[in-house]
Structure formats: C-alpha cells, structure tokens
Design a protein around this motif. Structure first.
Motif: not given
Length: 164
Positions: A1-10, A12-20, A37-46
C-alpha cells in the motif's frame, strides 16, 4: 500500500501515526495492497479555498476527500481492485477546535478524521439515516480498534524522597 503524507502547515502533526492509521483502515477494509492514498495537511485558508471550490460552502472544514478510481472495500476472501484511492485533506486547526469541544486530543481528532475521510473515499456517506448509522458505526469500530493497538503509556511510578 502506498500512503504518502505532506504537512503544508506550521502545526506539528504526527504524519507517521496518520499513515499507520490509514494503513490499518485500508487493510481492515480489504483494500488492494497496491492502492495509493495521499494525505495532505493544510491551513485554514487552503481548506477554505477547497471547501468553496468543491462544495460551494463558506469557511474551512475539518476534512475533505477527493476519490480518484472509485475503489470500494473488498471482502475477507477478496481484496478490492487495484488503483488510486485518492486524496485526503485535513485541517489541524479546525480539528483542534473540534477536539477541545469533544474533550479529546487534536491527535485523536485527526485520527478520527482520517478514518472518516477514508470511508468517504471508499464510497461511504452519511446523508441518509441508515447510511449515517452504517458509516459512523464502522468509523467508531475502526478507530477504537486502531487505538487499542497502540502501546499503553508507561506507568508512572512516584518514588517518595529519601528519608520518608
């Protein structure tokens, strides 16, 4: 399974736990092991931009799901088709507000939203009462069984100062 994640905010988010968590949910729902699956973390404006563009609703929201190949859950005896599940977009500041109101942590809220968003990617919805019950019961079961697998916090041992 290919799960990638990117945090585009300031934030702190535990990306490893979200992927798990995402991997656990996909495995439990018998999604093909080569699904993406791609998980993207964004700010309120985005998030607000996406919410207005795709839902025609004002303001930011907590989670949005963008399915690609319309994959559906498999069965214990047969995994789903291979393909691109899609994108999951989370907003941690909205999640933090909701977590405070619900009385749990932001990390737990983000895990809940991850499960919720994946269920949407797999075709679940909650517009009708029966759909809502099915989706939210499954969401609860998946989240609780994932959380139950986490290692317990080490016991705190209080040692009195010497001489007592």
């Amino acid at each position: 399974m290919s799960i990638e994640a990117a945090n585009e905010t300031d934030v702190e988010v535990d990306l490893d736990e979200l992927i798990e968590c995402a991997g656990y949910v996909l495995a439990e729902l018998h999604v093909h092991p080569d699904a993406d699956l791609f998980v993207r973390i964004v700010d309120e404006a985005a998030m607000e931009t996406l919410h207005v563009q795709w839902m025609d609703l004002p303001g930011p929201t907590d989670v949005m799901s963008f399915p690609m190949d319309e994959l559906r859950p498999g069965r214990p005896d047969q995994v789903s088709e291979e393909g691109i599940l899609g994108d999951l977009v989370l907003c941690p500041t909205v999640a933090a507000k909701q977590a405070r109101e619900a009385g749990h942590t932001t990390d737990e809220e983000l895990l809940l939203l991850t499960v919720h968003g994946i269920l949407h990617l797999l075709g679940f919805d909650h517009a009708e009462p029966q759909e809502r019950k099915e989706m939210f019961d499954l969401q609860r079961t998946l989240l609780l069984t994932f959380l139950a697998r986490r290692p317990a916090a080490p016991a705190v041992r209080i040692t009195p100062p010497s001489g007592e």
